[in-house]
Design an enzyme around this catalytic site. Structure first.
Site, short mmCIF file in Angstrom:
data_model
loop_
_atom_site.label_atom_id
_atom_site.label_comp_id
_atom_site.label_asym_id
_atom_site.label_seq_id
_atom_site.Cartn_x
_atom_site.Cartn_y
_atom_site.Cartn_z
N THR A 55 1.37 6.97 0.33
CA THR A 55 0.47 5.87 0.14
C THR A 55 0.27 5.35 -1.45
O THR A 55 0.72 6.32 -2.30
CB THR A 55 -0.95 5.96 0.60
OG1 THR A 55 -1.52 4.87 0.59
CG2 THR A 55 -1.46 7.22 -0.08
N ARG A 63 -8.75 8.23 -9.08
CA ARG A 63 -8.89 8.47 -7.59
C ARG A 63 -7.74 8.92 -7.03
O ARG A 63 -6.59 8.49 -6.87
CB ARG A 63 -9.59 7.49 -7.06
CG ARG A 63 -10.12 7.55 -5.46
CD ARG A 63 -9.06 7.31 -4.60
NE ARG A 63 -9.50 7.06 -3.31
CZ ARG A 63 -8.94 7.21 -2.13
NH1 ARG A 63 -7.51 6.81 -2.33
NH2 ARG A 63 -9.30 7.15 -0.98
N THR A 90 -5.34 7.82 8.51
CA THR A 90 -5.04 6.55 7.54
C THR A 90 -6.77 6.06 7.40
O THR A 90 -7.45 6.58 8.38
CB THR A 90 -4.16 5.40 8.14
OG1 THR A 90 -4.03 4.32 7.28
CG2 THR A 90 -4.75 5.01 9.58
N GLY A 91 -6.81 5.08 6.80
CA GLY A 91 -8.14 4.76 6.17
C GLY A 91 -8.89 5.21 5.10
O GLY A 91 -7.94 5.61 4.25
N SER A 95 0.83 -1.17 0.03
CA SER A 95 -0.18 0.09 -0.13
C SER A 95 0.82 1.28 -0.18
O SER A 95 0.24 2.34 0.20
CB SER A 95 -0.91 0.16 1.19
OG SER A 95 -0.17 -0.02 2.50
N THR A 155 -1.24 3.16 4.20
CA THR A 155 -0.60 4.31 4.24
C THR A 155 0.21 4.45 5.31
O THR A 155 -0.03 4.23 6.34
CB THR A 155 -1.79 5.26 4.21
OG1 THR A 155 -2.64 5.24 3.29
CG2 THR A 155 -1.23 6.57 4.60
C1 SD4 Z 1 -6.46 6.87 1.00
N1 SD4 Z 1 -6.12 7.04 3.41
O1 SD4 Z 1 -5.98 6.78 -0.23
C2 SD4 Z 1 -5.69 6.34 2.30
C3 SD4 Z 1 -5.47 5.01 2.14
C4 SD4 Z 1 -5.36 4.67 3.41
O2 SD4 Z 1 -6.51 2.84 4.77
O3 SD4 Z 1 -4.82 5.09 4.55
N2 SD4 Z 1 -6.32 3.24 3.58
O4 SD4 Z 1 -7.55 6.89 1.26
#
Ligand code: SD4
Length: 331
Positions: free
Chosen positions: A211, A221, A244-245, A86, A193
Site C-alpha cells: 500500500t 506515518r 484493509t482500511g 493507493s 491497499t
Molecule cells: C493503512 N490499511 O495504511 C492501510 C490503508 C488502507 O483503506 O487499507 N486503507 O492504514
C-alpha cells in the site's frame, strides 16, 4: 480443475499429507476435488484491483511457480498501475507530497519480510521479499530500506504521478484530514491497499500486502499493512488473514494475527473475520466512523470476509472462477 490422480500426486509429492487428519491418511480421496471438497488453488484479495492480482497469482501457480512467487507477482500488478491511487506507482502522497510505501510478505515456512516508509521504489513487495530471504531481519524502514533496495538492484523512480499530484494539490486547498469511508472503491480515482492470500495445490499458504497507506497522512506515518500480525499473518498449519482500511484500528487489535488465532481455535475463516471486527467494535472507539475489512483463508481453501461498514469488497478465485464479492458488514 485438477483431476483426482494429479491432486493425490501433489499431496504426496510435496509432503502435504499433513493436510489429512490423522486416521484418514490411508484414504486421501477425502480431499479429492471431484468429490466436492474445495478445489485448490484458491486466491483471495482485497478490493477490485484484486481481480487482476488474483489472475496473475493463479497464472504463476499454474506455470509451476511457488505460492510465494504467486502472492508477490499478484500484488505487483496494482503496484505497477499508475492509475491506482493507493498502491505503489501513482499512490497518493503524504501531506508533504511524498509517496511512502508499506509492504510485507509471509510464506508457508513462517518466514516474513517487510518494508515501511519506503520511497521511490515501484515494487516494495519485492524488497520485502528480499528482506525475508536475504537478511536476518524482518523489517527495514525508510532510508535503510531504500539503501538495501538500491544495493540489490532496484532502481529509483518518482512515484508521484501527475494525477496523484493534482489530488494532493486539491487536498492542500483545505488540508482537511478525515479519511473517507470506502474511498478505495471510487472508480479510477481511489483504490486501496491490496492484501492477497493464496493456497496452492498442496495446501501451502502465503500472503502479501502492499500500500501507499492513507492518502495525505502525516509524514512518517506507517499503517498496519507492513506490520506482520496486523496487516498480514500466515500460519501454514492454520491459514492466513490480511486487512484493509484504517490501519490504526487494525494495529490496536493486532488484527490479522487475531483472525488466524481464532481459526486455530476452531473458527471458520468467516467466523474469525467477524469476531475480529467485533473486537474492534468493542475496543476501538473510532469504529463507528472508520472502515476496516478482513479477509481470511484456511488450508482447505475456505475463505471469509467481514468489515465494519458496508462497501468493502474482495476478489475470490475459486473453482476456476475469479469474481468480486461484497463483504458483509457489522454496521
Ligand atoms: C493503512 N490499511 O495504511 C492501510 C490503508 C488502507 O483503506 O487499507 N486503507 O492504514
Amino acid at each position: 480443475m485438477i483431476n483426482r490422480r494429479k491432486f493425490i500426486e501433489n499431496l504426496s509429492a510435496a509432503g502435504a499429507l499433513s493436510l489429512i487428519p490423522a486416521g484418514l491418511k490411508a484414504n486421501p480421496i477425502i480431499y479429492d476435488v471431484s468429490l466436492g471438497a474445495k478445489s485448490l488453488p484458491v486466491v483471495i484479495s482485497t478490493w477490485i484491483h484484486g481481480i487482476n492480482a488474483n489472475a496473475k497469482a493463479i497464472e504463476v501457480l499454474k506455470n509451476g511457480g511457488s505460492v510465494v512467487d504467486a502472492v508477490e507477482q499478484g500484488v505487483m500488478i496494482p503496484e505497477a498501475d499508475p492509475e491506482n491511487r493507493s498502491v505503489g506507482l501513482g499512490g497518493l502522497p503524504d501531506r508533504d507530497g511524498h509517496v511512502t510505501l508499506d509492504a510485507c510478505i509471509m510464506g508457508p515456512d513462517g518466514n516474513a519480510g517487510s518494508v515501511c516508509f519506503l520511497e521511490n521504489i515501484v515494487h516494495p513487495i519485492s524488497v520485502a521479499r528480499m528482506v525475508m530471504e536475504k537478511t536476518p531481519h524482518v523489517m527495514l524502514a525508510g532510508e535503510g530500506a531504500l539503501q538495501f533496495a538500491l544495493e540489490n538492484g532496484f532502481e529509483e523512480q518518482n512515484l508521484l504521478t501527475p494525477g496523484a499530484e493534482k489530488a494532493w494539490k486539491d487536498w492542500l486547498k483545505e488540508s482537511k484530514y478525515d479519511p473517507e469511508l470506502n474511498w478505495e472503491n471510487k472508480p479510477n480515482e481511489f483504490h486501496d491497499t491490496i492484501g492477497l492470500l493464496a493456497v496452492d495445490q498442496n495446501g501451502d499458504i502465503a500472503g502479501a500486502c502492499t500500500t501507499s497507506g492513507l492518502g495525505f497522512k502525516m509524514r512518517g506515518r506507517v499503517g498496519d499493512s507492513p506490520i506482520i500480525g496486523a496487516g498480514l499473518y500466515v500460519d501454514n498449519e492454520v491459514g492466513g488473514a490480511t486487512a484493509t482500511g484504517m490501519g490504526e484500528l487494525v494495529i490496536k487489535v493486532v488484527g490479522s494475527f487475531l483472525v488466524v488465532e481464532l481459526m486455530r481455535n476452531g473458527k471458520s475463516p468467516q467466523q474469525a473475520c467477524e469476531e475480529a471486527v467485533a473486537r474492534i467494535v468493542k475496543k476501538v472507539p473510532e469504529n463507528k466512523i472508520r472502515q476496516v475489512g478482513f479477509i481470511a483463508m484456511n488450508k482447505k481453501g475456505e475463505t471469509g470476509a467481514y468489515c465494519l461498514q458496508p462497501g468493502f469488497n474482495y476478489a475470490l478465485y475459486q473453482d476456476n472462477i475469479n469474481e468480486m464479492h461484497d463483504s458483509k458488514s457489522f454496521y
